[in-house]
Design a protein around this motif. Structure first.
Motif, PDB file in Angstrom:
ATOM      1  N   MET A   1      31.777  23.957  20.047  1.00 21.45           N
ATOM      2  CA  MET A   1      32.075  22.570  19.757  1.00 21.45           C
ATOM      3  C   MET A   1      33.579  22.381  19.647  1.00 21.45           C
ATOM      4  O   MET A   1      34.258  23.163  19.007  1.00 21.45           O
ATOM      5  CB  MET A   1      31.433  22.157  18.443  1.00 21.45           C
ATOM      6  CG  MET A   1      29.936  22.131  18.490  1.00 21.45           C
ATOM      7  SD  MET A   1      29.302  21.479  16.944  1.00 21.45           S
ATOM      8  CE  MET A   1      27.764  22.352  16.903  1.00 21.45           C
ATOM      9  N   TRP A   3      36.502  19.751  18.437  1.00 27.24           N
ATOM     10  CA  TRP A   3      36.821  18.550  17.693  1.00 27.24           C
ATOM     11  C   TRP A   3      38.329  18.471  17.491  1.00 27.24           C
ATOM     12  O   TRP A   3      39.026  19.461  17.637  1.00 27.24           O
ATOM     13  CB  TRP A   3      36.078  18.489  16.366  1.00 27.24           C
ATOM     14  CG  TRP A   3      35.842  19.773  15.635  1.00 27.24           C
ATOM     15  CD1 TRP A   3      34.726  20.555  15.708  1.00 27.24           C
ATOM     16  CD2 TRP A   3      36.719  20.439  14.723  1.00 27.24           C
ATOM     17  NE1 TRP A   3      34.862  21.648  14.890  1.00 27.24           N
ATOM     18  CE2 TRP A   3      36.079  21.608  14.267  1.00 27.24           C
ATOM     19  CE3 TRP A   3      37.990  20.158  14.235  1.00 27.24           C
ATOM     20  CZ2 TRP A   3      36.648  22.489  13.362  1.00 27.24           C
ATOM     21  CZ3 TRP A   3      38.566  21.036  13.327  1.00 27.24           C
ATOM     22  CH2 TRP A   3      37.900  22.185  12.902  1.00 27.24           C
ATOM     23  N   GLU A  52      34.470  14.425  17.178  1.00 22.15           N
ATOM     24  CA  GLU A  52      33.801  15.265  18.166  1.00 22.15           C
ATOM     25  C   GLU A  52      33.008  14.334  19.082  1.00 22.15           C
ATOM     26  O   GLU A  52      32.237  13.499  18.601  1.00 22.15           O
ATOM     27  CB  GLU A  52      32.863  16.279  17.524  1.00 22.15           C
ATOM     28  CG  GLU A  52      32.237  17.163  18.588  1.00 22.15           C
ATOM     29  CD  GLU A  52      31.337  18.237  18.039  1.00 22.15           C
ATOM     30  OE1 GLU A  52      30.352  18.526  18.711  1.00 22.15           O
ATOM     31  OE2 GLU A  52      31.629  18.755  16.964  1.00 22.15           O
TER      32      GLU A  52
END
Length: 178
Positions: A1, A3, A52
């Motif tokens: 992920m 962000w 995100e």
């Protein structure tokens, strides 16, 4: 992920409110941030969001406070409150990254002291220590050890003591800051 962390922008209010309401299961913190955002104490550079996929997943705010001694001497500081991460994004380092960025920006702006009301085990990792040990007190009753202080400069806490006075917005919410 992946962000990113950035300063709050005008269109972020609803996303920030959603994060705060999710994290605290109430609207008090979202109302607090709205009041601060519309006050003269608000600094958008110290109101940080974590994004995100174009969604706000975390938030932290640093607001000006003063530590007032009995002799009315005042020492400027910042209060870290509130800090929140959407429940499904917790334990991924987002809160840590938000706080570290906020501390860095605070230091860059010349801040010497930051206070926080929160979980001691969590905030010690950022070098927060007992405010009571420095004779710095919150304006409310709080659990033992939960009110902490961080010195951003050597000797910043020397001769500093008293009660922390928060912006007016904090008195409009039903709960103390988290």
């Amino acid at each position: 992920m992946e962000w990113t962390i950035r300063s709050e922008e005008p269109d972020d209010a609803a996303g920030i409110a959603a994060v705060l309401t999710d994290a605290f299961s109430r609207e008090d913190e979202a109302e607090l941030v709205s009041l601060i955002r519309n006050s003269d104490t608000y600094d958008p550079e110290l109101s940080l969001v974590c994004i995100e996929d174009e969604t706000i997943v975390g938030y932290v705010l640093f607001s000006p406070v003063v530590i007032r001694a009995k002799d009315c001497d005042e020492t400027p500081a910042l209060a870290l409150a509130p800090m929140a991460v959407l429940s499904k994004f917790r334990n991924q380092g987002i809160g840590t990254a938000l706080i570290e960025e906020g501390i860095h920006r605070s230091y860059q702006k010349g801040t010497k002291i930051i206070v926080v009301l929160g979980e001691p085990g969590y905030y010690r990792r950022f070098r927060f220590e007992s405010a009571k040990a420095h004779e710095i007190k919150p304006p409310w009753e709080v659990p033992e050890g939960a009110f902490m202080v961080l010195s951003l400069e050597t000797n910043a806490l020397r001769d500093v003591h008293g009660v922390v006075h928060y912006p007016e917005a904090f008195s409009h919410t039903t709960n103390t800051p988290q």
